[in-house]
Write a protein that holds these residues in place. Structure first.
Motif, PDB file in Angstrom:
ATOM      1  N   ASN A  81      31.337  42.857  45.088  1.00 37.23           N
ATOM      2  CA  ASN A  81      30.459  42.612  43.953  1.00 37.23           C
ATOM      3  C   ASN A  81      30.170  43.981  43.359  1.00 37.23           C
ATOM      4  O   ASN A  81      29.682  44.874  44.064  1.00 37.23           O
ATOM      5  CB  ASN A  81      29.163  41.929  44.394  1.00 37.23           C
ATOM      6  N   LEU A  82      30.522  44.163  42.099  1.00 38.70           N
ATOM      7  CA  LEU A  82      30.318  45.439  41.420  1.00 38.70           C
ATOM      8  C   LEU A  82      29.372  45.259  40.244  1.00 38.70           C
ATOM      9  O   LEU A  82      29.422  44.237  39.554  1.00 38.70           O
ATOM     10  CB  LEU A  82      31.649  46.000  40.910  1.00 38.70           C
ATOM     11  N   ALA A  83      28.547  46.270  40.006  1.00 34.44           N
ATOM     12  CA  ALA A  83      27.603  46.222  38.900  1.00 34.44           C
ATOM     13  C   ALA A  83      28.295  46.319  37.545  1.00 34.44           C
ATOM     14  O   ALA A  83      27.760  45.849  36.542  1.00 34.44           O
ATOM     15  CB  ALA A  83      26.564  47.331  39.043  1.00 34.44           C
ATOM     16  N   ASP A 125      32.573  46.826  35.681  1.00 34.83           N
ATOM     17  CA  ASP A 125      34.012  46.969  35.875  1.00 34.83           C
ATOM     18  C   ASP A 125      34.434  48.442  35.954  1.00 34.83           C
ATOM     19  O   ASP A 125      35.451  48.762  36.555  1.00 34.83           O
ATOM     20  CB  ASP A 125      34.759  46.249  34.749  1.00 34.83           C
ATOM     21  N   GLU A 126      33.652  49.333  35.383  1.00 38.02           N
ATOM     22  CA  GLU A 126      33.995  50.761  35.384  1.00 38.02           C
ATOM     23  C   GLU A 126      34.068  51.351  36.798  1.00 38.02           C
ATOM     24  O   GLU A 126      34.643  52.419  36.982  1.00 38.02           O
ATOM     25  CB  GLU A 126      32.992  51.545  34.549  1.00 38.02           C
ATOM     26  N   TYR A 127      33.500  50.665  37.791  1.00 36.21           N
ATOM     27  CA  TYR A 127      33.518  51.175  39.172  1.00 36.21           C
ATOM     28  C   TYR A 127      34.766  50.747  39.947  1.00 36.21           C
ATOM     29  O   TYR A 127      34.998  51.193  41.057  1.00 36.21           O
ATOM     30  CB  TYR A 127      32.260  50.736  39.919  1.00 36.21           C
ATOM     31  N   ARG A 128      35.571  49.884  39.338  1.00 32.66           N
ATOM     32  CA  ARG A 128      36.770  49.381  40.015  1.00 32.66           C
ATOM     33  C   ARG A 128      37.704  50.508  40.476  1.00 32.66           C
ATOM     34  O   ARG A 128      38.216  50.453  41.602  1.00 32.66           O
ATOM     35  CB  ARG A 128      37.495  48.401  39.096  1.00 32.66           C
ATOM     36  N   PRO A 129      37.958  51.566  39.677  1.00 34.50           N
ATOM     37  CA  PRO A 129      38.823  52.652  40.169  1.00 34.50           C
ATOM     38  C   PRO A 129      38.288  53.342  41.435  1.00 34.50           C
ATOM     39  O   PRO A 129      39.074  53.766  42.285  1.00 34.50           O
ATOM     40  CB  PRO A 129      38.876  53.631  38.988  1.00 34.50           C
ATOM     41  N   LEU A 130      36.969  53.444  41.581  1.00 28.60           N
ATOM     42  CA  LEU A 130      36.398  54.024  42.805  1.00 28.60           C
ATOM     43  C   LEU A 130      36.715  53.142  44.009  1.00 28.60           C
ATOM     44  O   LEU A 130      37.033  53.641  45.096  1.00 28.60           O
ATOM     45  CB  LEU A 130      34.881  54.190  42.660  1.00 28.60           C
ATOM     46  N   VAL A 131      36.635  51.832  43.806  1.00 27.94           N
ATOM     47  CA  VAL A 131      36.958  50.883  44.878  1.00 27.94           C
ATOM     48  C   VAL A 131      38.441  50.972  45.211  1.00 27.94           C
ATOM     49  O   VAL A 131      38.826  51.006  46.390  1.00 27.94           O
ATOM     50  CB  VAL A 131      36.565  49.444  44.485  1.00 27.94           C
ATOM     51  N   HIS A 132      39.299  51.026  44.192  1.00 26.41           N
ATOM     52  CA  HIS A 132      40.744  51.125  44.433  1.00 26.41           C
ATOM     53  C   HIS A 132      41.074  52.357  45.276  1.00 26.41           C
ATOM     54  O   HIS A 132      41.899  52.287  46.197  1.00 26.41           O
ATOM     55  CB  HIS A 132      41.525  51.197  43.120  1.00 26.41           C
ATOM     56  N   MET A 139      18.234  47.353  43.011  1.00 29.05           N
ATOM     57  CA  MET A 139      17.890  48.534  43.810  1.00 29.05           C
ATOM     58  C   MET A 139      18.831  49.717  43.618  1.00 29.05           C
ATOM     59  O   MET A 139      19.083  50.476  44.549  1.00 29.05           O
ATOM     60  CB  MET A 139      17.791  48.166  45.293  1.00 29.05           C
ATOM     61  N   GLY A 140      19.418  49.845  42.429  1.00 28.79           N
ATOM     62  CA  GLY A 140      20.304  50.964  42.166  1.00 28.79           C
ATOM     63  C   GLY A 140      21.699  50.823  42.735  1.00 28.79           C
ATOM     64  O   GLY A 140      22.500  51.757  42.694  1.00 28.79           O
ATOM     65  N   MET A 141      22.024  49.650  43.277  1.00 23.98           N
ATOM     66  CA  MET A 141      23.355  49.440  43.852  1.00 23.98           C
ATOM     67  C   MET A 141      24.391  49.269  42.754  1.00 23.98           C
ATOM     68  O   MET A 141      24.136  48.626  41.743  1.00 23.98           O
ATOM     69  CB  MET A 141      23.379  48.192  44.736  1.00 23.98           C
ATOM     70  N   ILE A 142      25.576  49.824  42.998  1.00 27.57           N
ATOM     71  CA  ILE A 142      26.714  49.548  42.116  1.00 27.57           C
ATOM     72  C   ILE A 142      27.788  48.768  42.868  1.00 27.57           C
ATOM     73  O   ILE A 142      28.725  48.271  42.268  1.00 27.57           O
ATOM     74  CB  ILE A 142      27.296  50.847  41.499  1.00 27.57           C
ATOM     75  N   ILE A 143      27.640  48.654  44.220  1.00 27.06           N
ATOM     76  CA  ILE A 143      28.607  47.926  45.042  1.00 27.06           C
ATOM     77  C   ILE A 143      27.891  47.176  46.146  1.00 27.06           C
ATOM     78  O   ILE A 143      26.885  47.629  46.689  1.00 27.06           O
ATOM     79  CB  ILE A 143      29.678  48.874  45.630  1.00 27.06           C
ATOM     80  N   HIS A 144      28.451  46.018  46.448  1.00 31.81           N
ATOM     81  CA  HIS A 144      27.955  45.143  47.510  1.00 31.81           C
ATOM     82  C   HIS A 144      29.204  44.469  48.059  1.00 31.81           C
ATOM     83  O   HIS A 144      29.986  43.898  47.299  1.00 31.81           O
ATOM     84  CB  HIS A 144      26.992  44.138  46.875  1.00 31.81           C
ATOM     85  N   ILE A 145      29.437  44.573  49.371  1.00 32.12           N
ATOM     86  CA  ILE A 145      30.662  44.072  49.987  1.00 32.12           C
ATOM     87  C   ILE A 145      30.351  42.941  50.958  1.00 32.12           C
ATOM     88  O   ILE A 145      29.397  43.021  51.732  1.00 32.12           O
ATOM     89  CB  ILE A 145      31.393  45.181  50.763  1.00 32.12           C
TER      90      ILE A 145
END
Length: 129
Positions: free
Chosen positions: A80-82, A84-91, A116-122
């Motif tokens: 779960n990403l806040a 789509d711009e964070y997808r490259p970090l996940v990749h 709570m400032g999260m950009i990722i939740h797994i």
């Protein structure tokens, strides 16, 4: 008679005061609760998105290892990403953890608001032999 469910912890990481374990193992299966990028040293979610993603992957590894397995046992990961711009970090972290094209877990990504400032939740599921 022993408990069927084994609670899996990540040292220094929890869901605040909520009564939720970081993960559980039942038989050969390991299920995570929501894995977030909390820094165990500061007890805060870092503002740096890359650091959050790295910590979340680190916590996923810790859960499966503390359950008696390895990242080779991970079968499904839901991100779960806040945004789509964070997808490259996940990749980048994904390829570092699972470098072989023909040996990666199943995966799904959702874009949604996170608090709570999260950009990722797994969410992760593993099967340990």
């Amino acid at each position: 008679m022993g408990r069927r469910r084994q609670v899996i912890d990540v040292p220094g990481v929890a869901h605040g005061t909520m009564p939720i374990p970081m993960g559980v193992r039942i038989g050969q299966l390991v299920f995570s609760s929501g894995i977030h990028g909390l820094d165990p040293q500061t007890q805060r979610i870092p503002e740096d998105p890359a650091r959050q993603v790295a910590l979340a992957f680190q916590h996923m590894r810790t859960i499966v290892e503390n359950a008696g397995g390895s990242t080779d046992d991970i079968g499904m990961v839901i991100f779960n990403l806040a945004a789509d711009e964070y997808r490259p970090l996940v990749h980048a972290e994904w390829v570092a953890m699972f470098p072989h094209d023909d040996d990666r877990p199943a995966r799904n990504t959702h874009i949604m608001p996170l608090g709570m400032g999260m950009i990722i939740h797994i969410l992760m599921t593993a099967a340990i032999e």
